[in-house]
Motif scaffolding. Structure first.
Motif, PDB file in Angstrom:
ATOM      1  N   ARG A 164       6.496  -6.040  -8.903  1.00 30.60           N
ATOM      2  CA  ARG A 164       5.144  -5.483  -8.433  1.00 30.60           C
ATOM      3  C   ARG A 164       4.811  -4.058  -8.676  1.00 30.60           C
ATOM      4  N   GLU A 176       2.480   1.712  -3.365  1.00 29.99           N
ATOM      5  CA  GLU A 176       1.618   2.196  -4.332  1.00 29.99           C
ATOM      6  C   GLU A 176       1.279   3.506  -4.265  1.00 29.99           C
ATOM      7  N   PHE A 215       0.815  -1.047   0.058  1.00 24.67           N
ATOM      8  CA  PHE A 215       0.083   0.062  -0.049  1.00 24.67           C
ATOM      9  C   PHE A 215       0.850   1.287   0.021  1.00 24.67           C
ATOM     10  N   ALA A 265     -11.054  -2.352 -10.965  1.00 20.80           N
ATOM     11  CA  ALA A 265     -10.439  -1.761 -10.079  1.00 20.80           C
ATOM     12  C   ALA A 265      -9.168  -0.833 -10.405  1.00 20.80           C
ATOM     13  N   HIS A 266      -9.038   0.199 -10.079  1.00 15.67           N
ATOM     14  CA  HIS A 266      -7.940   1.347 -10.271  1.00 15.67           C
ATOM     15  C   HIS A 266      -6.693   0.955  -9.598  1.00 15.67           C
ATOM     16  N   SER A 267      -6.732   0.218  -8.568  1.00 14.13           N
ATOM     17  CA  SER A 267      -5.574   0.231  -7.622  1.00 14.13           C
ATOM     18  C   SER A 267      -5.163  -1.228  -7.412  1.00 14.13           C
ATOM     19  N   LEU A 268      -3.945  -1.798  -7.556  1.00 13.50           N
ATOM     20  CA  LEU A 268      -3.709  -3.128  -7.120  1.00 13.50           C
ATOM     21  C   LEU A 268      -4.041  -3.343  -5.650  1.00 13.50           C
ATOM     22  N   SER A 269      -3.543  -2.687  -4.732  1.00 10.43           N
ATOM     23  CA  SER A 269      -3.752  -2.821  -3.140  1.00 10.43           C
ATOM     24  C   SER A 269      -5.229  -2.890  -2.852  1.00 10.43           C
ATOM     25  N   LEU A 270      -6.185  -1.995  -3.684  1.00 11.85           N
ATOM     26  CA  LEU A 270      -7.547  -2.005  -3.310  1.00 11.85           C
ATOM     27  C   LEU A 270      -8.456  -2.947  -4.267  1.00 11.85           C
ATOM     28  N   GLU A 278     -13.902   2.435  -0.523  1.00 18.82           N
ATOM     29  CA  GLU A 278     -13.096   2.646  -1.969  1.00 18.82           C
ATOM     30  C   GLU A 278     -12.881   1.464  -2.770  1.00 18.82           C
ATOM     31  N   TYR A 312      -1.726  -0.891 -13.488  1.00 22.84           N
ATOM     32  CA  TYR A 312      -3.234  -0.343 -12.797  1.00 22.84           C
ATOM     33  C   TYR A 312      -3.390   0.961 -12.733  1.00 22.84           C
ATOM     34  N   ARG A 348     -16.237   0.565 -15.052  1.00 26.01           N
ATOM     35  CA  ARG A 348     -15.565   1.577 -15.497  1.00 26.01           C
ATOM     36  C   ARG A 348     -16.665   2.488 -16.420  1.00 26.01           C
ATOM     37  N   TYR A 398     -11.957  10.727  -7.733  1.00 29.08           N
ATOM     38  CA  TYR A 398     -10.554  10.045  -7.858  1.00 29.08           C
ATOM     39  C   TYR A 398     -10.532   9.027  -8.984  1.00 29.08           C
ATOM     40  N   LEU A 399     -11.683   8.087  -8.750  1.00 27.11           N
ATOM     41  CA  LEU A 399     -11.739   7.091  -9.875  1.00 27.11           C
ATOM     42  C   LEU A 399     -12.136   7.379 -11.181  1.00 27.11           C
ATOM     43  N   LYS A 453       3.473  -3.955 -12.026  1.00 25.66           N
ATOM     44  CA  LYS A 453       2.116  -4.073 -11.906  1.00 25.66           C
ATOM     45  C   LYS A 453       1.496  -2.910 -11.415  1.00 25.66           C
ATOM     46  N   ILE A 454       1.850  -2.197 -10.339  1.00 17.93           N
ATOM     47  CA  ILE A 454       1.181  -1.031  -9.751  1.00 17.93           C
ATOM     48  C   ILE A 454       1.082  -0.016 -11.083  1.00 17.93           C
ATOM     49  N   HIS A 495      -4.176   8.440  -7.638  1.00 22.05           N
ATOM     50  CA  HIS A 495      -5.457   7.647  -8.308  1.00 22.05           C
ATOM     51  C   HIS A 495      -6.390   7.328  -7.371  1.00 22.05           C
ATOM     52  N   SER A 496      -6.195   7.353  -5.995  1.00 28.32           N
ATOM     53  CA  SER A 496      -6.930   6.913  -5.078  1.00 28.32           C
ATOM     54  C   SER A 496      -7.049   7.818  -3.882  1.00 28.32           C
TER      55      SER A 496
END
Lengths: 376, 376
Positions: free
Chosen positions: A96, A72, A69, B220-225, B72, A103, B81, B103-104, A99-100, A221-222
């Protein structure tokens, strides 16, 4: 069979074995907007900037979640939407970051070397020379895929010479290996609570140049991962925008005090280096072969080649060691079959010696004679 | 003055006062990829689906971070999207979903009512009738800005009738107010560890329709989320993709067991309702006026109008209560000057009575006579 239910030592890249006093700091509930917690938060941020050699020009922005997190959030906040990132890859954590960027839909190129090979600063220089669009470079400090130490200072010098900006993923190294964000220089460095500071998992942080951060509005982006917005709010009221992991922050505050008591980066890194030396020499004596030569090995986690002996079964080896109180870690290499043993966390040479004895006994019980990667 | 250094009760919307046994579950370090932790994780997910009435068609995806991270992640994963979201707003958390959509860069419209006014299901019906592009509707179950209970079931019926999909932010209500995701119906519901289940903060979760989640790849817009990616990985090896907050998960596992021991949602909600009734009647007796009529008040957090008496100073009132062991919460209303007192967490009527006594004494010490919002 008697199942041992005491707590095993975690010989992993994290979450790690932490001190009892660090965990005991979680035995209290904190109001996240109360003055007592705000003071803890302030001290944590100040200590982290100082640990990174940040000085006045740097700040620390915490972020909820795991290290990924934080990475990213760092990439999204510091790489402008029209920027281009050169990613130095020699393991899973470099991949990784790519990959981020996928996204985030940000432009990037990669310079990949084998998992046992550090990036060549001269090659980085040539890539930057050949592509004026590259605005930023990302490097992994210690790539825990192999345990390799990457040449952050040498790469930083090249990046600075070419007037580009550096982002460092120092996740598994920060707190044990010296790094000075101002001297490097870099714009931002990401790490997390549950690595070499020996806190509980649940928060990451980014130590970064305040001026650059202030100018990064609108990049992210978030909402959750916008470090600029988090910093801007924290400057106003010293609070996290959204509920912080209060217990984890309190434990991290205690872990930072214990890190200082141990002599800071020098003391902590010294203990890990001893752990690493004893581990490698003991494993060699048992017949195992480490992946990396000593010059490339960070004192964080060590990759060993899997024995070729057909009587070796990693899951059996893992389970029997766990029963004896030692949790090791599977491999992540693509180039060779391997497993890993960590040197970090609240463990010392006595623990490493204990793990070595347990491994010796287990290998004998399993009848594993050939422990190297190839027939002798 | 004697400074009390015992731990205060947190009369807030969270982080809350938790049980000692829940906190004690954090006194152990877990290997995040070890079988023992994986079993805890599995039990947590199964219990949450059962609590939400999810049944076979639903799954639970945990996510590191605060409740906002979970919301989120839910919006980003479930709103395609090219989708369009109708957001029902009557407080800060509705506005936050709109900010997330900004944001998205996802399309949305809002239907906003005053902070003391629930959305009208007939109006939702009319909006959906008039805009065929709206694919999803988002509603806040209990909007803690005011403490209002929103008509989730009635809105869900309208959304289903119009063949649109519902996303529920049940952050501060889940575990204390009955909700049945299958019966509503809804596609996804987000909540977090540190609200009515009474765990430590550090993880959120989304209970959602498995079929819809499986089809959400690439949203999703985010790897983490990315909940779809997290779920897909967890289906394979039952592990979190990135380091979970192991101690927080272990505490949450214990908190879920204690929630069941108290009689589940009915038992937990019953205690909170008693806390709420005693709080409101006691505050009225002291001269305070709650914002909401009883029919709109969720038993989670109560907003009171700020006294007009010039001798009342909220910061002084707050600090003196904190010294006596009761942490209350500032207001967040835009329509009126207010403050809030929470009814949730490991507190019972004895604690509420103690807080009322402390408030009475403090008001007398401060010389505050007129405690309502306007002159009598």
């Amino acid at each position: 069979m008697v199942t041992k239910n005491y707590e095993p030592f975690l010989l992993t890249p994290g979450p790690l074995t932490t001190s009892l006093t660090t965990k005991q700091a979680m035995l209290r509930d904190w109001g996240s907007r109360d003055a007592a917690f705000i003071q803890i938060n302030r001290e944590v941020r100040d200590r982290l900037v100082a640990l990174a050699g940040g000085g006045e020009a740097f700040t620390c922005v915490p972020v909820q979640g795991s290290g990924t997190f934080a990475v990213e959030a760092m990439v999204a906040t510091f790489l402008p939407r029209d920027g281009k990132l050169l990613i130095l890859i020699n393991g899973a954590y470099g991949h990784r970051i790519a990959k981020i960027c996928d996204y985030l839909d940000r432009d990037y190129v990669t310079y990949e070397t084998a998992e046992n090979t550090p990036p060549d600063p001269a090659e980085v220089d040539a890539i930057l020379d050949g592509d004026a669009a590259i605005s930023h470079v990302a490097i992994i400090h210690c790539e825990t895929t192999s345990g390799i130490l990457n040449p952050v200072a040498e790469v930083a010098a090249v990046v600075a010479k070419r007037n580009r900006r550096l982002l460092v993923d120092s996740m598994s190294a920060f707190g044990a290996l010296e790094i000075d964000v101002a001297a490097l220089p870099c714009d931002a460095l990401a790490a997390s609570s549950n690595k070499c500071i020996e806190g509980a998992p649940g928060m990451g942080f980014v130590i970064c140049r305040t001026e650059t951060l202030a100018a990064a509005k609108g990049n992210a982006h978030s909402l959750s991962l916008d470090l600029q917005d988090q910093w801007s709010a924290m400057e106003k009221n010293a609070q996290w925008r959204f509920t912080p992991p209060t217990h984890v922050v309190a434990a991290f505050h205690q872990a930072l005090a214990e890190h200082a008591d141990e002599g800071g980066v020098a003391g902590r890194g010294g203990r890990y280096r001893r752990n690493c030396e004893i581990l490698i020499s003991g494993m060699k004596a048992l017949g195992f072969e480490p992946l990396l030569p000593a010059a490339l090995q960070a004192p964080i986690i060590v990759t060993f080649h899997m024995p070729v002996d057909p009587s070796f079964d990693f899951q059996v080896f893992y389970d029997r060691l766990a029963e004896q109180g030692y949790v090791i870690y599977p491999g992540k290499l693509t180039v060779a079959d391997s497993f890993r043993i960590g040197c970090i966390g609240r463990i010392d040479e006595t623990v490493i010696q204990g793990a070595l004895s347990a491994m010796e006994k287990t290998l004998e019980d399993m009848g594993v004679r050939q422990r190297g990667p190839a027939a002798a």
